[in-house]
Design a protein around this motif. Structure first.
Motif, PDB file in Angstrom:
ATOM      1  N   GLY A   1       1.335  -1.430   0.062  1.00 49.96           N
ATOM      2  CA  GLY A   1      -0.543   0.065   0.151  1.00 49.96           C
ATOM      3  C   GLY A   1       0.802   1.249  -0.109  1.00 49.96           C
ATOM      4  O   GLY A   1       0.793   2.263   0.345  1.00 49.96           O
ATOM      5  N   ASN A   2       2.083   1.206  -0.538  1.00 47.95           N
ATOM      6  CA  ASN A   2       2.988   2.159  -0.524  1.00 47.95           C
ATOM      7  C   ASN A   2       3.766   2.485  -1.307  1.00 47.95           C
ATOM      8  O   ASN A   2       3.758   3.394  -2.217  1.00 47.95           O
ATOM      9  CB  ASN A   2       3.547   2.468   0.885  1.00 47.95           C
ATOM     10  CG  ASN A   2       4.869   3.747   0.950  1.00 47.95           C
ATOM     11  OD1 ASN A   2       5.517   3.723   0.570  1.00 47.95           O
ATOM     12  ND2 ASN A   2       4.162   4.675   2.228  1.00 47.95           N
ATOM     13  N   ALA A   3       4.659   0.995  -1.396  1.00 46.22           N
ATOM     14  CA  ALA A   3       5.613   1.473  -2.581  1.00 46.22           C
ATOM     15  C   ALA A   3       5.665   0.479  -3.937  1.00 46.22           C
ATOM     16  O   ALA A   3       5.172  -0.548  -3.661  1.00 46.22           O
ATOM     17  CB  ALA A   3       6.830   1.300  -2.212  1.00 46.22           C
ATOM     18  N   PRO A   4       5.328   2.078  -4.798  1.00 47.12           N
ATOM     19  CA  PRO A   4       5.362   0.800  -6.369  1.00 47.12           C
ATOM     20  C   PRO A   4       7.105   0.294  -6.355  1.00 47.12           C
ATOM     21  O   PRO A   4       6.543  -1.030  -7.008  1.00 47.12           O
ATOM     22  CB  PRO A   4       5.611   2.107  -7.576  1.00 47.12           C
ATOM     23  CG  PRO A   4       4.877   3.458  -6.420  1.00 47.12           C
ATOM     24  CD  PRO A   4       5.650   3.214  -4.679  1.00 47.12           C
ATOM     25  N   THR A   5       8.054   0.845  -6.165  1.00 40.35           N
ATOM     26  CA  THR A   5       8.995  -0.507  -6.503  1.00 40.35           C
ATOM     27  C   THR A   5       8.758  -1.350  -5.638  1.00 40.35           C
ATOM     28  O   THR A   5       9.487  -2.570  -6.065  1.00 40.35           O
ATOM     29  CB  THR A   5      10.180   0.060  -5.593  1.00 40.35           C
ATOM     30  OG1 THR A   5      10.168   0.745  -4.821  1.00 40.35           O
ATOM     31  CG2 THR A   5      10.453   1.365  -6.333  1.00 40.35           C
TER      32      THR A   5
ATOM     33  N   ALA B   1      -2.147 -14.699  -3.681  1.00 42.97           N
ATOM     34  CA  ALA B   1      -2.448 -13.528  -4.078  1.00 42.97           C
ATOM     35  C   ALA B   1      -1.957 -12.130  -3.704  1.00 42.97           C
ATOM     36  O   ALA B   1      -1.506 -12.011  -2.961  1.00 42.97           O
ATOM     37  CB  ALA B   1      -4.198 -13.565  -3.363  1.00 42.97           C
ATOM     38  N   VAL B   2      -2.233 -10.927  -4.411  1.00 41.61           N
ATOM     39  CA  VAL B   2      -1.635  -9.459  -4.573  1.00 41.61           C
ATOM     40  C   VAL B   2      -2.890  -8.627  -3.965  1.00 41.61           C
ATOM     41  O   VAL B   2      -3.361  -7.975  -4.938  1.00 41.61           O
ATOM     42  CB  VAL B   2      -0.661  -9.294  -6.065  1.00 41.61           C
ATOM     43  CG1 VAL B   2      -0.220  -8.243  -5.646  1.00 41.61           C
ATOM     44  CG2 VAL B   2       0.054 -10.702  -5.833  1.00 41.61           C
ATOM     45  N   ILE B   3      -2.395  -7.826  -3.204  1.00 38.76           N
ATOM     46  CA  ILE B   3      -3.466  -6.516  -2.717  1.00 38.76           C
ATOM     47  C   ILE B   3      -2.513  -5.341  -3.190  1.00 38.76           C
ATOM     48  O   ILE B   3      -0.875  -5.491  -2.298  1.00 38.76           O
ATOM     49  CB  ILE B   3      -3.756  -6.633  -1.829  1.00 38.76           C
ATOM     50  CG1 ILE B   3      -5.052  -7.555  -1.171  1.00 38.76           C
ATOM     51  CG2 ILE B   3      -4.439  -5.358  -1.546  1.00 38.76           C
ATOM     52  CD1 ILE B   3      -4.909  -7.735   0.209  1.00 38.76           C
ATOM     53  N   GLY B   4      -2.669  -5.084  -4.406  1.00 42.05           N
ATOM     54  CA  GLY B   4      -2.040  -4.059  -4.496  1.00 42.05           C
ATOM     55  C   GLY B   4      -2.296  -2.023  -4.982  1.00 42.05           C
ATOM     56  O   GLY B   4      -2.799  -1.806  -5.872  1.00 42.05           O
ATOM     57  N   PHE B   5      -2.287  -1.563  -3.359  1.00 42.66           N
ATOM     58  CA  PHE B   5      -2.394   0.304  -3.701  1.00 42.66           C
ATOM     59  C   PHE B   5      -0.824   0.819  -3.636  1.00 42.66           C
ATOM     60  O   PHE B   5      -1.026   1.590  -2.597  1.00 42.66           O
ATOM     61  CB  PHE B   5      -3.915  -0.434  -2.761  1.00 42.66           C
ATOM     62  CG  PHE B   5      -4.954  -0.465  -2.915  1.00 42.66           C
ATOM     63  CD1 PHE B   5      -5.773  -0.287  -4.547  1.00 42.66           C
ATOM     64  CD2 PHE B   5      -5.116  -1.922  -2.249  1.00 42.66           C
ATOM     65  CE1 PHE B   5      -6.727  -1.009  -4.330  1.00 42.66           C
ATOM     66  CE2 PHE B   5      -6.242  -1.825  -2.786  1.00 42.66           C
ATOM     67  CZ  PHE B   5      -7.387  -1.566  -4.024  1.00 42.66           C
TER      68      PHE B   5
END
Length: 283
Positions: free
Chosen positions: A207-211, A228-232
């Motif tokens: 929930g923070n770093a695009p990298t 499973a991936v939560i990407g925020f």
């Protein structure tokens, strides 16, 4: 009739959607006198006025009506219900405001918790949820698989009580990020180290770093595992791109379009899953 709350706002800044003003209705300075007269005819005897901008030069107050400063509204608003009741009321309001028509019924609790955490109805329009995300994430948590967050804020927002009830551990990439080599951010390096160190990790909550999300996609392509991936990730540099790459991947995922995101959303997604399993166990 009871007390009415009015925010007096100039026409050129009256962009707040009606449903998000809470108990305050919004009226322009030019329309205020007419609105007070209308309320008086309906039997309203007390009005709280909050002026967001200059006050009207002349204001006609109907006889018998008490006008109170917006700062005095605290005395009328301070009687809050219990926390559980506040949450229940919030979700009841959200169900009437949020368009869930494009989501299967099973996803409604998840979407509502995300919108509740964001405080932004438009979030529902930008969510991208892989068809296998919910069943996969639920099963993995039910099996007691571990969660990996990118930053401590996400980990802090995840319900410790519900995790303990399921025997689920939560790790943070930053806690594994000692001395990252050149070319790695701390979260990306910590995520790589954590995935190597803890084979039980099967749910990523980023929930923070695009990298960190980009590194996760690279690792999972190199060394596939059930996950499973939560990407925020949030921001204006590579956040939108990272989410699009996640959305086009075959990984069971939950993400959204654009740079809007943050730790609260990632934690809320995990908590929604945990609440589902807790309610299923209790029933």
């Amino acid at each position: 009739m009871g007390t009415v709350f009015i925010a007096v706002v100039e026409r050129n800044i009256r962009g707040l959607p009606p449903e998000l003003k809470g108990r305050f209705e919004v009226v322009s300075p030019e329309d205020l006198s007419a609105r007070l007269e209308e309320l008086s005819r309906r039997g309203v005897r007390r009005v709280h006025l909050a002026f967001l901008g200059p006050r009207p030069v002349s204001l006609k107050i109907p006889p018998g009506m008490e006008i109170r400063d917006g700062r005095e509204a605290l005395s009328d608003l301070e009687a809050f219900p219990e926390p559980a009741e506040i949450e229940a009321q919030s979700f009841e309001i959200l169900r009437g405001l949020c368009d869930l028509s494009r989501f299967p019924q099973a996803l409604h609790p998840l979407v509502l918790r995300l919108v509740h955490a964001a405080g932004e109805l438009a979030l529902a329009e930008s969510l991208l949820i892989h068809p296998d995300f919910l069943p996969t994430a639920r099963r993995l948590l039910k099996e007691g698989r571990a969660i990996l967050t990118d930053v401590e804020m996400v980990r802090a927002g995840i319900s410790r009580r519900l995790c303990e009830a399921l025997g689920v551990k939560v790790y943070s990439a930053l806690s594994e990020a000692e001395s990252p080599p050149s070319g790695f951010t701390r979260t990306a390096w910590g995520l790589r180290r954590a995935l190597e160190k803890y084979p039980e990790i099967s749910l990523l909550a980023l929930g923070n770093a695009p990298t960190a999300l980009l590194e996760a996609l690279k690792i999972l392509r190199e060394s596939p595992r059930e996950v499973a991936v939560i990407g925020f990730p949030v921001g204006f540099v590579r956040a939108a791109e990272a989410k699009l790459l996640l959305a086009e991947s075959p990984l069971p995922h939950l993400t959204n379009l654009g740079g809007f995101g943050g730790s609260a959303l990632a934690a809320a997604a995990v908590n929604a899953l945990l609440h589902m399993l807790h309610e299923e166990k209790a029933s």
